[in-house]
Design an enzyme around this catalytic site. Structure first.
Site, PDB file in Angstrom:
ATOM      1  N   LYS A   1      -8.603   6.240 -19.472  1.00 41.57           N
ATOM      2  CA  LYS A   1      -8.905   6.738 -20.812  1.00 41.57           C
ATOM      3  C   LYS A   1      -7.656   6.681 -21.691  1.00 41.57           C
ATOM      4  O   LYS A   1      -7.187   5.604 -21.972  1.00 41.57           O
ATOM      5  CB  LYS A   1      -9.495   8.158 -20.713  1.00 41.57           C
ATOM      6  CG  LYS A   1     -10.528   8.335 -19.580  1.00 41.57           C
ATOM      7  CD  LYS A   1     -11.810   7.532 -19.790  1.00 41.57           C
ATOM      8  CE  LYS A   1     -12.714   7.457 -18.561  1.00 41.57           C
ATOM      9  NZ  LYS A   1     -13.021   8.695 -17.867  1.00 41.57           N
TER      10      LYS A   1
ATOM     11  N   ARG B   1       0.850  -1.199   0.000  1.00 40.81           N
ATOM     12  CA  ARG B   1       0.000   0.000   0.000  1.00 40.81           C
ATOM     13  C   ARG B   1       0.878   1.238   0.000  1.00 40.81           C
ATOM     14  O   ARG B   1       0.618   2.208  -0.701  1.00 40.81           O
ATOM     15  CB  ARG B   1      -0.960   0.030   1.199  1.00 40.81           C
ATOM     16  CG  ARG B   1      -1.654   1.389   1.339  1.00 40.81           C
ATOM     17  CD  ARG B   1      -2.871   1.429   2.269  1.00 40.81           C
ATOM     18  NE  ARG B   1      -2.809   0.537   3.384  1.00 40.81           N
ATOM     19  CZ  ARG B   1      -2.029   0.729   4.469  1.00 40.81           C
ATOM     20  NH1 ARG B   1      -1.259   1.788   4.574  1.00 40.81           N
ATOM     21  NH2 ARG B   1      -2.028  -0.164   5.434  1.00 40.81           N
TER      22      ARG B   1
ATOM     23  N   ASP C   1      -7.657  18.671 -14.495  1.00 42.54           N
ATOM     24  CA  ASP C   1      -7.996  17.330 -14.984  1.00 42.54           C
ATOM     25  C   ASP C   1      -7.606  17.302 -16.467  1.00 42.54           C
ATOM     26  O   ASP C   1      -8.259  17.918 -17.309  1.00 42.54           O
ATOM     27  CB  ASP C   1      -9.496  17.081 -14.782  1.00 42.54           C
ATOM     28  CG  ASP C   1      -9.926  15.683 -15.219  1.00 42.54           C
ATOM     29  OD1 ASP C   1      -9.234  15.078 -16.059  1.00 42.54           O
ATOM     30  OD2 ASP C   1     -10.971  15.204 -14.730  1.00 42.54           O
TER      31      ASP C   1
ATOM     32  N   TYR D   1     -16.761  16.535 -15.454  1.00 37.00           N
ATOM     33  CA  TYR D   1     -17.090  15.106 -15.474  1.00 37.00           C
ATOM     34  C   TYR D   1     -18.112  14.794 -14.375  1.00 37.00           C
ATOM     35  O   TYR D   1     -17.926  15.194 -13.221  1.00 37.00           O
ATOM     36  CB  TYR D   1     -15.800  14.301 -15.284  1.00 37.00           C
ATOM     37  CG  TYR D   1     -16.017  12.818 -15.222  1.00 37.00           C
ATOM     38  CD1 TYR D   1     -16.378  12.105 -16.357  1.00 37.00           C
ATOM     39  CD2 TYR D   1     -15.886  12.118 -14.020  1.00 37.00           C
ATOM     40  CE1 TYR D   1     -16.597  10.745 -16.303  1.00 37.00           C
ATOM     41  CE2 TYR D   1     -16.097  10.751 -13.962  1.00 37.00           C
ATOM     42  CZ  TYR D   1     -16.457  10.068 -15.102  1.00 37.00           C
ATOM     43  OH  TYR D   1     -16.667   8.720 -15.045  1.00 37.00           O
TER      44      TYR D   1
END
Ligand SMILES: *Cc1c(COP(=O)(O)O)cnc(C)c1O
Length: 379
Positions: free
Chosen positions: A195, A46, A170, A98
């Site tokens: 994406k 982690r 973004d 978004y």
């Protein structure tokens, strides 16, 4: 190093164990220590994993940053950024952003006492009106989805500096192939690597890139403390995707340009939203901050008929009717019945999402096949 070399080599070196040229998938949670604390830089996955570190270094390199951080999804990356703030702080955000980001801001973080202002940022003067002593962050998405509006990143950076705000961009739609926000004055770049960075529609992942060490340390603390990290297999897939980002993007842009021009001439098409057109309201800013205009295009048909647009997207054969974007395959979507269906008609129409709007994520197939497909579907 220039950009195309960076996508392949940036931040990468052969694996120290056996010289593997591609980072191995370190499918492990923990790492043997010789003596308590005597490890080789990795203790628990982690906190840090070698495959994830290879991806994070690649992301930092292609965005001209010094630090990269990878998360389990784009939204997990955004979640980490907002966790820099505390109750009472305020954020000024792009209005047509978004949908998942909007949901995270309003349904999760507003409840925790963070206030969000959703502002039309096409004119940077609009933003300044919303700045007050509690404002901490500008959240910018450009180009916007699905209307392809362009926001002036440099203008936002001037404002952020003046009021001592963080500027986060973004960069999912543009990718660093087209636009490098850190060089334009942003503090944080975020991607849904699901994406274009991944590029093959086979992995959900999010990343951040930044220059400043102190900010990187704070975000690393949140990444480890909240734990929304990505696994080694997914890190490997995005790392592999990045190595062809430049050639994929080149073709996305070429195909996008040809399709935008084809649609603009089509007698049944009312309007085409693509920042490469000279009459796009923010074309000059797009030209100044992007090297090309990408493969995302939206359009409306004459008569603005809901059923007609449903028929068009259903008739497409090479384009797949699906949500998401940025993969090698071409996708088409109908926002009014898909991504924006939950927004009341009057509300969505205010931002331009009318009944006939269709959004294309233009892939890297042969352009002749894509245009023939649109031709038979639009009729
Ligand atoms: C998809 C997307 C996101 C969210 O990313 P996930 O990987 O789906 O969590 C955020 N911003 C933009 C612009 C997107 O397209």
């Amino acid at each position: 190093m220039k950009f195309n070399t960076k996508t392949i080599h940036g931040g990468q070196k052969p694996d120290p164990a056996y010289g593997a040229v591609m980072s191995p998938i370190y499918q492990t949670t923990t790492y043997a220590q010789d003596t308590p604390g005597g490890h080789k830089g990795f203790e628990y996955s982690r906190s840090k994993n070698p495959t994830r570190s290879a991806l994070e270094n690649a992301v930092a390199s292609i965005e001209n940053g010094n630090y990269g951080l990878a998360f389990g999804s784009g939204l997990a990356a955004i979640d980490a950024v907002i966790k820099l703030l505390k109750s009472g702080d305020e954020v000024i955000s792009t209005s047509d952003l978004y949908g998942g980001s909007y949901r995270l801001f309003t349904a999760v973080f507003e409840k925790l006492g963070i206030k969000f202002h959703f502002v039309d940022m096409e004119n940077t003067d609009n933003i300044e009106k919303f700045v007050n002593k509690n404002t901490k962050l500008l959240w910018v998405e450009t180009p916007t989805n699905p209307m392809m509006n362009i926001i002036d990143i440099k203008g936002c950076a001037v404002l952020a500096k003046k009021y001592n705000l963080l500027l986060a961009v973004d960069n999912t739609f543009a990718t660093p192939y087209l636009q490098q926000p850190l060089d334009l004055g942003a503090d944080i770049v975020m991607h849904s690597a699901t994406k274009y960075l991944g590029g093959h529609s086979d992995v959900v992942l999010g990343v951040l890139a930044l220059k400043d060490k102190e900010l990187a340390d704070r975000l690393y603390f949140i990444q480890n403390a909240s734990g929304a990290v990505c696994g080694p297999q997914d890190s490997f897939l995005v790392l592999r995707g990045i190595k062809t980002l430049h050639i994929r993007m080149q073709r996305h842009c070429e195909n996008g340009r040809d399709i935008a021009k084809y649609l603009a001439k089509h007698p049944k098409i009312e309007r085409v939203y693509w920042p490469g057109f000279k009459d796009h309201p923010n074309h000059d800013i797009a030209k100044s901050q992007m090297t090309d205009f990408g493969g995302m295009i939206s359009f409306t048909t004459k008569g603005n008929n809901y059923e007609e647009s449903i028929r068009i997207v259903e008739n497409l054969k090479v384009f797949t009717l699906a949500e998401s974007l940025g993969g090698v395959e071409s996708l088409a979507g109908h926002p009014a019945s898909m991504t924006h269906a939950s927004i009341p008609k009057e509300e969505r129409e205010k931002t331009g999402v009318v009944d006939s709007l269709i959004r294309l994520s233009v892939g890297i197939e042969d352009i002749e096949d894509l245009i023939a497909d649109l031709e038979q579907a639009i009729g």
